[in-house]
Design a protein around this motif. Structure first.
Motif, short mmCIF file in Angstrom:
data_model
loop_
_atom_site.label_atom_id
_atom_site.label_comp_id
_atom_site.label_asym_id
_atom_site.label_seq_id
_atom_site.Cartn_x
_atom_site.Cartn_y
_atom_site.Cartn_z
N GLY A 267 3.77 -49.48 45.32
CA GLY A 267 2.74 -48.42 43.72
C GLY A 267 1.82 -49.22 43.73
N MET A 268 1.38 -50.56 44.33
CA MET A 268 0.20 -51.00 44.62
C MET A 268 -1.65 -49.84 44.59
N ASP A 269 -2.47 -49.53 43.94
CA ASP A 269 -3.01 -49.16 43.83
C ASP A 269 -4.67 -49.88 44.04
N TRP A 270 -5.26 -49.80 44.25
CA TRP A 270 -6.85 -50.03 44.20
C TRP A 270 -7.96 -49.06 44.55
N THR A 271 -9.66 -48.91 43.83
CA THR A 271 -10.23 -48.62 43.57
C THR A 271 -11.73 -49.22 43.78
N PHE A 272 -12.79 -48.55 44.53
CA PHE A 272 -14.07 -49.33 45.02
C PHE A 272 -14.80 -48.24 44.65
N LYS A 273 -16.13 -49.37 44.19
CA LYS A 273 -17.40 -49.25 43.41
C LYS A 273 -18.24 -49.71 42.89
N ASP A 274 -19.48 -50.17 43.22
CA ASP A 274 -20.08 -50.69 42.51
C ASP A 274 -20.02 -52.16 42.99
N ASN A 275 -20.11 -52.09 44.57
CA ASN A 275 -19.02 -53.76 45.41
C ASN A 275 -18.40 -54.37 44.63
#
Length: 619
Positions: free
Chosen positions: A369-377
């Protein structure tokens, strides 16, 4: 003398009217008729003068006038829309009267349609052919006015010459409503270049449709090609010019036009007229363009003098060739969170020479259930642990994880961290339990309020009637007992037996008419006690001001204990409520009301309604 003048005036008036009635004229009931091709027009013309005859002018071919009767069948091949026919009334060569009829003809046509199929593509009805290329053309005509679609006749000719029925190497076959053309152009036909085919289709009603098809003959043309191999990827270094030879050659010697498509103008990228590509960037420009790398370049070379020009396309990528700086995780610490609450964390990742979108991110050991997103460092981590994470022993649960960041060159930075989850009361479950209890209690309070109000009103009426009957019984008994003091054979003495009967009846009604009154009073008292209890409980719970699943008091231990206690007692409260409701139905006046409501419901074809017909399965 006066009488003679009157007679003369009457005779004069009579003669005038007689002459008016015999004025010769043509009489038409209608002066406008509307019809269409294939239908008939018929009407009759009346005349007021005997010995005369009717003539007509401007009548269409085929129209007939039989004495006073006109008829005309509009032929299928008729062309035109409106007709005005003139009629004359003639006697002894003298014109007595004339009149006209307007006929409107709907000549809307619905000619045959064409369906064209070919083994070669067309350009808006134009076919481009080359020698030794075979064209197969199938043209199907369908009638729109007959049930049989193939009731169509064909005709054709070439090059707008109705007498030209054939061309060299062209084969035409007509099978009913299908025309098939096969043509493999000869090189000798290239000189004329332009050819046309005209096809005509005629249906049973002689409606015609015409279709023109154009053919353009071109010489066989070979596409150009790049002289030197073009790689899929090139590298550009700071302050060094990148040169790529993209020259192309056409087999027929046609001139070529080059076109360059590159998503930036920085560094002035160029493609010369002979196909030489050049581009030079300094270190600062490469850093500013780091998000565009790899840059995708498209080069096109198109024939200029050819009638049917070919274009060749080549795509390749340009990568930056700089000293790599590995990624670096800047801020990441261990965290303690609680069940049911959303954990959000932003981790900053630094990379001096790579686009953030090129970095690969992974969290090993991440819980479900853990989510992560990566944007602009920035790496944004989000997780909401459920209320089942911490076990029944209420001991915190720890999750050990490893964050890994990898750049396109294989350089890696990694950081270990731990998230510890602590126990927290499930406020959403508590809120649902509270709302279920509250809704049940409110519903029972409303029903009990109505029952108590009805029974209280009923008790007042019963007490009033009983008092009245008691007075009647006492008076009648007293009157009867004193019967011996009244005069013998007097009216008062004669009424004694009847008054005694009234006393007996009133006493019977008083004794037996309200025999369920004790049960009635007992039910009202018990239902009132339950009503007051539920109101008290609702008042206690209302002091905690629970207005949503996020209310702070949902975690209040005192509130939770109170709710648990009330919820357990609600089982007995519901049983008592159902028992009181069933006992309420046994009262005599309630039975009568229920019977009356059922009769009314049956009369209006609906279900019985009201407090007497509640569904106890809902409680």
């Amino acid at each position: 003398m006066r009488h003679l003048l009157i007679i003369a005036f009457v005779l004069s008036t009579f003669l005038s009217y007689s002459q008016a009635d015999t004025i010769p004229q043509l009489v038409l009931k209608r002066k406008f008729y509307q019809t269409q091709i294939g239908e008939s027009v018929y009407f009759e013309i009346n005349k007021t003068t005997a010995g005369s005859h009717i003539e007509m002018d401007n009548a269409p071919e085929g129209a007939m006038l039989d004495s006073t009767k006109f008829s005309w069948e509009v032929p299928n091949e008729y062309v035109g829309q409106n007709i005005i026919i003139d009629f004359r009334l003639v006697q002894d060569g003298k014109l007595l009267d004339k009149n006209s009829v307007f006929i409107s003809i709907d000549t809307e046509t619905n000619p045959p349609t064409f369906l064209i199929e070919s083994n070669l593509p067309d350009d808006k009805g134009i076919y481009h052919l080359t020698p030794d290329t075979k064209l197969t053309l199938k043209i199907t005509a369908e009638s729109q006015v007959s049930r049989k679609k193939d009731k169509v006749s064909f005709d054709y000719f070439f090059n707008e010459n109705k007498n030209l029925k054939s061309l060299d190497s062209v084969s035409i076959n007509i099978d009913n409503n299908v025309l098939t053309l096969e043509w493999t152009p000869l090189r000798s036909q290239l000189d004329d270049k332009y050819y046309s085919l005209t096809v005509l289709a005629v249906d049973e009603e002689h409606q015609v449709n015409e279709k023109n098809i154009l053919f353009i003959l071109n010489r066989n043309n070979q596409p150009p090609y790049f002289i030197y191999p073009v790689m899929d990827e090139y590298y550009i270094s700071p302050s060094e010019k990148l040169e790529i030879d993209l020259a192309a050659r056409d087999p027929e010697g046609d001139s070529l036009l080059y076109k360059l498509d590159i998503p930036t103008k920085m560094g002035n990228p160029k493609l010369s007229g002979d196909g030489k590509f050049t581009w030079k960037l300094n270190q600062d420009q490469i850093m500013r363009l780091r998000r565009f790398f790899p840059v995708e370049v498209t080069v096109e070379a198109t024939e200029i003098s050819s009638n049917n020009p070919h274009t060749i396309i080549k795509r390749f990528k340009i990568q930056k060739n700089v000293r790599n700086q590995p990624p670096k995780i800047l801020n990441l610490q261990n965290q303690r969170i609680k069940e049911g609450l959303t954990f959000q964390k932003t981790v900053f990742i630094q990379d001096g020479n790579d686009d953030p979108q090129e970095l690969e991110i992974d969290i090993r050991g991440a819980p479900k259930g853990m989510d992560w997103t990566f944007k602009d460092n920035m790496l944004n981590i989000e997780w909401t642990p459920g209320f089942d994470v911490v076990g029944v022993e209420m001991k915190p649960e720890s999750f050990d994880m490893l964050l890994i960041v990898k750049d396109p060159f294989g350089y890696v930075d990694q950081r270990a961290f731990t998230i510890t989850v602590e126990h927290r009361e499930d406020t959403e479950l508590t809120y649902r339990t509270y709302m279920e209890y509250r809704n049940d209690a409110v519903q029972m309070v409303e029903v009990l309020s109505q029952i108590n109000a009805e029974m209280q009103d009923r008790e007042y009426k019963v007490q009033t009637i009983k008092k009245g009957l008691s007075i009647v019984s006492m008076f009648s008994a007293t009157y009867t007992a004193m019967g011996n003091v009244y005069e013998e054979d007097g009216t008062a003495q004669k009424l004694v037996p009847y008054v005694g009967a009234v006393a007996i009846i009133a006493g019977g009604i008083n004794a037996f008419g309200f025999n369920d009154f004790p049960k009635y009073v007992d039910l009202r008292e018990k239902s009132y006690v339950l009503h007051q209890k539920l109101r008290y409980v609702l008042g206690v719970l209302g002091e905690y001001r629970i207005d949503g699943p996020n209310s702070p008091n949902l975690e209040n231990a005192e509130f939770r204990d109170q709710l648990r206690s009330f919820e357990q007692s609600m089982i007995n409260d519901k049983l008592d409520f159902k028992r009181y409701y069933a006992k309420f139905h046994t009262l005599n006046y309630v039975k009568k009301r229920m019977s009356r409501e059922r009769r009314i419901a049956a009369k209006y074809n609906r279900k019985p309604q009201g407090i007497l017909f509640l569904d106890m399965d809902e409680f």
